[in-house]
Design a protein around this motif. Structure first.
Motif, PDB file in Angstrom:
ATOM      1  N   PRO A 171      -2.154  -0.171  -9.690  1.00 32.55           N
ATOM      2  CA  PRO A 171      -3.273  -0.623  -8.854  1.00 32.55           C
ATOM      3  C   PRO A 171      -3.349  -2.136  -8.663  1.00 32.55           C
TER       4      PRO A 171
ATOM      5  N   SER B 235      -2.221  -6.592  -1.864  1.00 32.63           N
ATOM      6  CA  SER B 235      -2.243  -6.118  -0.478  1.00 32.63           C
ATOM      7  C   SER B 235      -3.516  -6.546   0.249  1.00 32.63           C
TER       8      SER B 235
ATOM      9  N   MET C 145       0.833  -1.209   0.000  1.00 34.10           N
ATOM     10  CA  MET C 145       0.000   0.000   0.000  1.00 34.10           C
ATOM     11  C   MET C 145       0.869   1.261   0.000  1.00 34.10           C
ATOM     12  N   ALA C 146       1.994   1.225   0.712  1.00 33.30           N
ATOM     13  CA  ALA C 146       2.902   2.380   0.723  1.00 33.30           C
ATOM     14  C   ALA C 146       3.489   2.619  -0.661  1.00 33.30           C
ATOM     15  N   GLU C 147       3.927   1.552  -1.313  1.00 37.22           N
ATOM     16  CA  GLU C 147       4.500   1.694  -2.660  1.00 37.22           C
ATOM     17  C   GLU C 147       3.453   2.220  -3.638  1.00 37.22           C
ATOM     18  N   TRP C 148       2.233   1.717  -3.526  1.00 40.64           N
ATOM     19  CA  TRP C 148       1.152   2.196  -4.380  1.00 40.64           C
ATOM     20  C   TRP C 148       0.842   3.662  -4.070  1.00 40.64           C
ATOM     21  N   GLY C 149       0.748   3.998  -2.776  1.00 37.77           N
ATOM     22  CA  GLY C 149       0.448   5.366  -2.372  1.00 37.77           C
ATOM     23  C   GLY C 149       1.502   6.364  -2.823  1.00 37.77           C
ATOM     24  N   LEU C 150       2.753   5.932  -2.906  1.00 38.30           N
ATOM     25  CA  LEU C 150       3.836   6.789  -3.359  1.00 38.30           C
ATOM     26  C   LEU C 150       3.931   6.842  -4.887  1.00 38.30           C
ATOM     27  N   GLY C 151       3.057   6.104  -5.555  1.00 38.96           N
ATOM     28  CA  GLY C 151       3.053   6.109  -7.013  1.00 38.96           C
ATOM     29  C   GLY C 151       4.141   5.270  -7.652  1.00 38.96           C
ATOM     30  N   ARG C 152       4.717   4.362  -6.894  1.00 38.30           N
ATOM     31  CA  ARG C 152       5.793   3.511  -7.403  1.00 38.30           C
ATOM     32  C   ARG C 152       5.288   2.217  -8.013  1.00 38.30           C
TER      33      ARG C 152
ATOM     34  N   ILE D 141      -2.754  -3.282  -5.178  1.00 36.75           N
ATOM     35  CA  ILE D 141      -3.829  -3.187  -4.185  1.00 36.75           C
ATOM     36  C   ILE D 141      -4.461  -4.563  -3.969  1.00 36.75           C
TER      37      ILE D 141
END
Length: 123
Positions: A99, A105, A89-96, A102
């Motif tokens: 989707p 996760s 979720m952190a990697e997704w939230g940082l745009g790295r 998700i």
């Protein structure tokens, strides 16, 4: 869900991850929206081999009868799944990552909750 059933699902998931991460690394990279290349494929294949260990261990862990040992196994797997879900979720939230991460996760969080439940009721 029982201890045996949870580990059975975990075995299936681990086996699927071995196939995808080791045999089809480009598929995992595409699903997670990651750049493809030699370095990502090497790391993805190595991650697949880590899941091979879980795939081979999980059937033996299902036969463990001692409640204390079951709790320890459940705790270790719950922590692993929670950290993987949080990292995803952190990697997704940082745009790295895309989707697709998700879904991974959410799956990891579901396994975390199942293993936490088994810590309280290991039988």
């Amino acid at each position: 869900m029982s201890y045996d059933q949870t580990l059975r699902y975990f075995t299936w998931l681990s086996g699927a991850l071995v196939i995808v991460l080791f045999g089809l690394p480009w598929l995992a990279l595409t699903l997670f929206g990651l750049d493809q290349g030699t370095a990502p494929e090497v790391i993805t294949r190595r991650a697949g081999i880590l899941f091979l260990g879980f795939f081979l261990l999980a059937p033996a862990l299902r036969r463990v009868q001692d409640s204390t040992t079951r709790r320890m196994i459940s705790r270790a797997l719950a922590v692993m799944m929670l950290v993987m879900a949080g990292l995803g979720m952190a990697e997704w939230g940082l745009g790295r990552a895309g989707p697709g991460l998700i879904l991974a996760s959410i799956t990891e969080l579901a396994f975390c909750l199942a293993f936490l439940r088994l810590m309280k009721h290991p039988d």
